[in-house]
Design an enzyme around this catalytic site. Structure first.
Site, PDB file in Angstrom:
ATOM      1  N   ASP A   1       0.799  -1.226   0.000  1.00  0.00           N
ATOM      2  CA  ASP A   1       0.000   0.000   0.000  1.00  0.00           C
ATOM      3  C   ASP A   1       0.832   1.277   0.000  1.00  0.00           C
ATOM      4  O   ASP A   1       1.840   1.396   0.689  1.00  0.00           O
ATOM      5  CB  ASP A   1      -0.952   0.042   1.188  1.00  0.00           C
TER       6      ASP A   1
ATOM      7  N   HIS B   1      -9.236   0.845  -1.046  1.00  0.00           N
ATOM      8  CA  HIS B   1      -9.783   2.171  -1.400  1.00  0.00           C
ATOM      9  C   HIS B   1     -10.251   2.324  -2.846  1.00  0.00           C
ATOM     10  O   HIS B   1      -9.715   3.122  -3.602  1.00  0.00           O
ATOM     11  CB  HIS B   1      -8.804   3.291  -1.036  1.00  0.00           C
TER      12      HIS B   1
ATOM     13  N   ASN C   1      -4.320   9.710  -2.345  1.00  0.00           N
ATOM     14  CA  ASN C   1      -4.250   8.666  -3.382  1.00  0.00           C
ATOM     15  C   ASN C   1      -5.051   7.449  -2.953  1.00  0.00           C
ATOM     16  O   ASN C   1      -4.827   6.966  -1.846  1.00  0.00           O
ATOM     17  CB  ASN C   1      -2.803   8.214  -3.609  1.00  0.00           C
TER      18      ASN C   1
ATOM     19  N   ASP D   1      -8.189   4.606   5.522  1.00  0.00           N
ATOM     20  CA  ASP D   1      -6.932   5.067   4.905  1.00  0.00           C
ATOM     21  C   ASP D   1      -6.381   6.253   5.697  1.00  0.00           C
ATOM     22  O   ASP D   1      -5.878   7.225   5.122  1.00  0.00           O
ATOM     23  CB  ASP D   1      -7.116   5.404   3.430  1.00  0.00           C
TER      24      ASP D   1
ATOM     25  N   HIS E   1      -0.129  13.384   8.311  1.00  0.00           N
ATOM     26  CA  HIS E   1       1.049  14.110   7.832  1.00  0.00           C
ATOM     27  C   HIS E   1       1.193  15.364   8.682  1.00  0.00           C
ATOM     28  O   HIS E   1       0.193  15.984   9.050  1.00  0.00           O
ATOM     29  CB  HIS E   1       0.903  14.508   6.361  1.00  0.00           C
TER      30      HIS E   1
ATOM     31  N   GLY F   1      -2.704  12.076   1.432  1.00  0.00           N
ATOM     32  CA  GLY F   1      -3.253  11.390   2.602  1.00  0.00           C
ATOM     33  C   GLY F   1      -3.982  12.328   3.539  1.00  0.00           C
ATOM     34  O   GLY F   1      -3.678  13.523   3.592  1.00  0.00           O
TER      35      GLY F   1
END
Lengths: 428, 319
Positions: free
Chosen positions: A152, A232, A278, A305, A309, A324
């Site tokens: 992933d 996803h 993504n 997901d 960050h 993300g």
């Protein structure tokens, strides 16, 4: 010797795979459910009036960033956020530094998870270093309890290598999961290719970059008979292919994320990289297809997901910022607010269905019944609140929903008989 | 208006206001001493993350003619090289008390991000493939100067529209002012969802040229060959370049434009660049005046135009 009652979850509506009913739940001091029924009592009471009591949620797609990126998240902070979001089990993704592609890193993540307020499990990488060229020691990792393998963050690009991975995985009885993106066709795109990428002057990646890999992997699943999970899924085309493959009897499951049914590429119009992810946020039609797929069973579960960050990383220019967004603390509310489904369907998508995909159904997602582990979520489906990144448990702040009014909030989370979240606050 | 970020954000009246204002600065620029006190005491900093000589010089000249102080933040020799973030750089510059940041960056959207962090006026001098609003304004001004009005004009924009901020801004500006735009390019050089733009699309330059009032040639970049967008520059020139032979198809009064820097012999034949229907030099000249108008509108707010731009000394003497 039976366990002594520790506390009772009182006055809630019980929702599990067996149906919906009213009742109190007595949790014993051994961490199991010792009684379920009307008007029960115990030394202590957790108020569940007006709430749904359900099996704890299971997220099979969490980026916990440890080891390697502890400034963004740690196993502990990620697990705490998960607990506040109603999760009792989360599956760590392997794109850490180093990658989770060896026994030592698997042990490190599991060790870090042992003291966390959530059952932390980990996936393993399909290829060494997630570099896509050599198989990781899947048998060794499976021996440590890894049930799902994925690169992933990237898809396995090489057709032959993916075939071999599937064949090898089938022999181990583990599941392969794919992040579907054909790198060449993505061409370095930073958002969905379409009207908005064009207008904003940002390089896009077409829906077909995801769909090509879904198409290939369905073909390889047919060839190898492997158990395959699509991560996803974000496009109408992908979901149509998966529905077809399931109808043809292939052993395939798939997940969709909360952001792929709540946000679109139009959200990127402000150039705020908090909306960069993504696979990218897609069109209104794709959002409608994801919602429809969730409703009709093409989509097997909702995943977050969750991808923390740091603020510094997320204030870079859109094309330089990492993809993300946070998800663990908002998934339930977004599902309740945005999906027009029965409560037991939503709970299933968050709980017993993902638990089954990763084999966590030994302890999670089980019916609320005497003798089962007390891994529970108590949430008020009607409480309205405003999402605020600064109020989150995550070390990071990159929620795309800041300021959004939503409905449905976790009141208590019970992990192995311990209330790790009480009245919305983590207890450890 | 507190920033100039894109043409798409502007109304037709905003564009017209800027073009009308430009008339005054064209007059100032033609004076023996082309300098007015309009922005005395204001500081304009150019923050260019991408190499650019012409646009940066044009903005600096504009600011100096308005008596603003100018600073040039040179990215290649600065703290940016040491890893300073865009936000920290912006906050540092603003802390020095500047009034306006003129920014160019290879990433689309950077000017928007700056506006979230600083109070100073932000002028977009080109962000990635996205927009280059002052280029579009100077293009409109040049066409208006030549033709009186863009209403009803037919303009062909030829070449790499996909990667062109000039094309995005020009399409928005030309169509806002009433022109009809045809983009002419191979499909590989058109942006996605081109059908959502207010333009016609053609892959046949020869068919388009006879009906246009102006043809706008975009710069063709060599790296497009390696991305498999074109077989070769030679093939591009033979199909989409404005060669001498192809220019014969233009009406006698048609105008030839290019944003510069030109690749002579690629998108435009050297002889055409220099011929009388080409306004490429006018574009550069008007660029300074248009940027004076932009800076004056953003920074000279409240000041009376006639006080800000006193008549020149020679005029006063002769009066």
């Amino acid at each position: 010797m039976s366990a002594a009652p520790a506390f009772v979850v009182k006055g809630g509506r019980l929702v599990d795979a067996t149906g919906v009913r009213s009742g109190d739940v007595v949790v014993g001091d051994d961490g199991s459910i010792v009684a379920v029924g009307p008007d029960l009592s115990a030394p202590e009471t957790l108020d569940a009036a007006g709430c749904v009591v359900s099996p704890g949620f299971v997220d099979i797609h969490s980026h916990l960033r440890e080891p390697g990126k502890e400034e963004a998240e740690t196993v502990e902070t990620g697990a705490r956020g998960a607990a506040v979001g109603g999760y009792t089990c989360i599956l760590a993704m392997p794109n850490t530094t180093p990658a989770i592609d060896s026994a030592s890193v698997v042990r490190e993540v599991l060790d870090l998870g042992r003291s966390a307020p959530c059952d932390v499990r980990t996936s393993g990488a399909i290829t060494v270093g997630r570099a896509g060229s050599q198989l990781a020691p899947m048998a060794e990792l499976a021996g440590l309890g890894v049930t799902l393998f994925t690169d992933d963050g990237a898809g396995v690009q090489d057709n032959l290598l993916m075939r071999r991975a599937m064949e090898y995985a089938a022999g181990l009885g583990v599941t392969l999961a794919q992040h579907c993106e054909d790198d060449a066709l993505c061409g370095g795109g930073h958002m969905h290719e379409g009207e908005w990428s064009s207008r904003l002057g940002i390089a896009g990646q077409p829906a077909e970059a995801e769909e090509l890999m879904v198409m290939r992997d369905i073909a390889l699943a047919r060839l190898t008979g492997a158990k395959l999970h699509f991560q996803h899924m974000s496009t109408a085309g992908s979901l149509a292919m998966i529905a077809g493959a399931k109808a043809a009897g292939l052993d395939i499951t798939c997940e969709s994320t909360t952001h792929h049914f709540t946000l679109t590429h139009a959200n990127c119009a402000t150039y705020d990289p908090v909306f960069k992810v993504n696979p990218p946020l897609r069109t209104d039609e794709d959002v409608a297809a994801v919602k429809a797929g969730i409703g009709n069973g093409t989509v097997d579960c909702i995943a977050t997901d969750h991808a923390p960050h740091t603020p510094d990383d997320k204030i870079q220019p859109f094309d330089e910022a990492p993809p993300g967004m946070l998800g663990l603390e908002t998934a339930l509310a977004l599902a309740l607010t945005e999906l027009d489904l029965e409560i037991e369907q939503i709970v299933g998508l968050l709980s017993w269905k993902p638990a089954a995909i990763i084999g966590a159904d030994d302890r999670h997602g089980r019916p609320i019944a005497e003798g089962n582990p007390a891994n529970l979520c108590v949430f008020d489906p009607d409480e309205e609140w405003t999402i605020d990144g600064a109020a989150m448990q995550s070390k990071s702040r990159n929620t795309p929903y800041a300021g959004r009014r939503v409905r449905g909030r976790v009141r208590h989370t019970i992990l192995e008989g311990e209330a790790v979240v009480r009245n919305g606050e983590p207890t450890r | 208006m507190s920033d100039l970020l894109s043409i798409s954000d502007l109304e037709r009246a905003d564009v017209e206001q800027l073009l009308d204002l430009t008339d005054h600065f064209v007059e100032v620029s033609a004076r023996p001493i082309p300098k007015v006190p309009a922005l005395r005491g204001k500081t304009v900093v150019s923050l260019f993350y991408e190499d650019s000589t012409r646009t940066r010089l044009s903005f600096e000249t504009a600011a100096k003619r308005l008596s603003a102080d100018t600073m040039n933040f040179s990215v290649s020799t600065s703290s940016v090289k040491k890893g300073e973030s865009l936000r920290d750089t912006a906050l540092t510059i603003e802390a020095m008390g500047i009034d306006c940041i003129v920014v160019r960056h290879k990433s689309a959207g950077v000017p928007w991000q700056l506006t979230r962090w600083v109070d100073a006026a932000v002028v977009n001098a080109g962000d990635g493939w996205h927009e280059h609003p002052t280029q579009a304004l100077l293009d409109c001004y040049t066409l208006r100067q030549k033709r009186g009005s863009l209403d009803g004009m037919h303009i062909a924009i030829v070449g790499d529209v996909k990667h062109s901020r000039v094309a995005r801004s020009d399409i928005a500006a030309f169509t806002k002012l009433g022109a009809e735009v045809t983009v002419v390019a191979p499909p590989t050089l058109l942006p996605p969802a081109i059908e959502t733009y207010p333009v016609k699309v053609s892959h046949d330059l020869d068919a388009v040229l006879p009906s246009v009032d102006a043809v706008y040639l975009l710069r063709m970049q060599r790296e497009r060959m390696t991305e498999a967008l074109l077989p070769s520059l030679r093939e591009y020139t033979s199909t989409y370049g404005l060669t001498v032979a192809r220019a014969e198809l233009l009406r006698d009064d048609a105008t030839v434009m290019h944003p510069g820097p030109m690749n002579r012999g690629v998108e435009i034949d050297g002889d055409i660049a220099d011929f009388d229907r080409s306004v490429i030099v006018d574009q550069v000249r008007n660029g300074v005046s248009v940027r004076m108008a932009v800076l004056f509108l953003l920074l000279g707010s409240g000041s009376d135009l006639h006080n800000a731009i006193p008549a020149s000394e020679s005029e006063e003497r002769s009066a």
